[in-house]
Motif scaffolding. Structure first.
Motif, PDB file in Angstrom:
ATOM      1  N   GLY A   1       0.808  -1.206   0.000  1.00  0.00           N
ATOM      2  CA  GLY A   1       0.000   0.000   0.000  1.00  0.00           C
ATOM      3  C   GLY A   1       0.843   1.258   0.000  1.00  0.00           C
ATOM      4  N   GLU A   2       1.918   1.252   0.781  1.00  0.00           N
ATOM      5  CA  GLU A   2       2.795   2.425   0.848  1.00  0.00           C
ATOM      6  C   GLU A   2       3.531   2.649  -0.464  1.00  0.00           C
ATOM      7  OE1 GLU A   2       5.316   1.656   4.143  1.00  0.00           O
ATOM      8  OE2 GLU A   2       3.781   2.075   5.659  1.00  0.00           O
ATOM      9  N   SER A   3       3.784   1.553  -1.185  1.00  0.00           N
ATOM     10  CA  SER A   3       4.552   1.654  -2.421  1.00  0.00           C
ATOM     11  C   SER A   3       3.691   1.951  -3.639  1.00  0.00           C
ATOM     12  CB  SER A   3       5.324   0.353  -2.657  1.00  0.00           C
ATOM     13  OG  SER A   3       6.016   0.388  -3.880  1.00  0.00           O
ATOM     14  N   LEU A   4       2.513   1.312  -3.707  1.00  0.00           N
ATOM     15  CA  LEU A   4       1.697   1.399  -4.913  1.00  0.00           C
ATOM     16  C   LEU A   4       0.472   2.283  -4.773  1.00  0.00           C
ATOM     17  CD1 LEU A   4       1.735  -2.337  -6.091  1.00  0.00           C
ATOM     18  CD2 LEU A   4       3.241  -0.481  -6.811  1.00  0.00           C
ATOM     19  N   GLY A   5       0.060   2.535  -3.554  1.00  0.00           N
ATOM     20  CA  GLY A   5      -1.168   3.302  -3.375  1.00  0.00           C
ATOM     21  C   GLY A   5      -2.384   2.438  -3.647  1.00  0.00           C
ATOM     22  N   ASP A   6      -3.325   2.970  -4.414  1.00  0.00           N
ATOM     23  CA  ASP A   6      -4.568   2.242  -4.681  1.00  0.00           C
ATOM     24  C   ASP A   6      -4.305   0.963  -5.466  1.00  0.00           C
ATOM     25  OD1 ASP A   6      -6.013   4.184  -3.409  1.00  0.00           O
ATOM     26  OD2 ASP A   6      -6.449   5.305  -5.256  1.00  0.00           O
ATOM     27  N   GLY A   7      -5.086  -0.049  -5.147  1.00  0.00           N
ATOM     28  CA  GLY A   7      -4.988  -1.320  -5.845  1.00  0.00           C
ATOM     29  C   GLY A   7      -5.850  -2.332  -5.124  1.00  0.00           C
ATOM     30  N   VAL A   8      -6.096  -3.449  -5.777  1.00  0.00           N
ATOM     31  CA  VAL A   8      -6.871  -4.536  -5.184  1.00  0.00           C
ATOM     32  C   VAL A   8      -5.903  -5.593  -4.693  1.00  0.00           C
ATOM     33  CG1 VAL A   8      -8.580  -6.341  -5.600  1.00  0.00           C
ATOM     34  CG2 VAL A   8      -8.842  -4.099  -6.689  1.00  0.00           C
ATOM     35  N   VAL A   9      -5.980  -5.926  -3.416  1.00  0.00           N
ATOM     36  CA  VAL A   9      -5.084  -6.916  -2.839  1.00  0.00           C
ATOM     37  C   VAL A   9      -5.906  -8.045  -2.231  1.00  0.00           C
ATOM     38  CG1 VAL A   9      -3.233  -7.372  -1.197  1.00  0.00           C
ATOM     39  CG2 VAL A   9      -3.364  -5.138  -2.337  1.00  0.00           C
TER      40      VAL A   9
END
Length: 217
Positions: free
Chosen positions: A22-30
């Protein structure tokens, strides 16, 4: 939007990976999975997953077997192995079985983020501390050949092979998978043909060759 799957049986480590991502990519589905059946179910339900962060040891997957299953059944999905098995020879085998990279479980959040970004950009990643040692090791033709043979198995055939490796008989496998015994026999015949083995013992030995020694403490 980037879609990732974290596959590890330790909830705290999954949380740490999710935070680093989250800190590296920001928004996304995990997505998250705690065992190999969960990994395969997640991939079957979301065809747009870009990357799997895969632990080498979790329920249903020991050593390189889970990696082999993923590369065989979902060859378009990148796999970044995250493991305490950080010996150069093990990492070399991980790459030979089709992983796009490797990060140690002791890696910092910054390194994890960099590894994920690199692989998502279609690159390969190795920890700087291991890259030279791994590069000095030649690829093992036996691992490459085994990976190619395992890639020929269907998802159900791989499940049957795993249960063969546990020593289960056809009837026991049928009960475990809720299928007919004659279906198991057909799968076993196909497995032997695709793997180039003659019997259950040879198939089990081939599967066990994917095992790894316990990492040094």
């Amino acid at each position: 939007m980037t879609r990732l799957l974290i596959a590890d049986d330790h909830p705290l480590f999954r949380t740490a990976l999710r935070q680093a991502i989250g800190e590296s990519l920001g928004d996304g589905v995990v997505h998250e999975a705690a065992d190999m059946p969960g990994v395969l179910a997640a991939l079957a339900s979301d065809a747009d997953i870009d990357l799997v962060l895969l632990d080498l040891n979790m329920p249903g997957s020991h050593g390189l077997s889970g990696l082999a299953a993923l590369r065989g059944q979902y060859p378009s999905v990148a796999v970044l192995v995250v493991s305490a098995h950080d010996e150069a020879r093990t990492v070399r085998r991980v790459l030979d079985h089709g992983a796009a990279g490797f990060i140690a479980k002791s890696a910092s959040p910054v390194e994890i983020g960099e590894a994920v970004r690199t692989v998502l950009d279609c690159g390969n990643w190795l920890p700087p501390s291991l890259a030279k040692a791994v590069a000095a090791l030649p690829a093992d033709p036996a691992d490459a050949d085994l990976a190619a043979r395992l890639a020929r198995l269907t998802e159900q055939q791989y499940r049957v092979l795993t249960l063969l490796g546990e020593g289960l008989l056809n009837k026991q496998i049928a009960d475990r998978l809720s299928i007919q015994e004659r279906t198991v026999k057909a799968h076993v015949t196909a497995i032997f043909e695709k793997l180039g083995v003659r019997n259950r013992t040879q198939a089990s030995l081939l599967l066990r060759s994917l095992a790894l020694a316990e990492p040094a403490l």
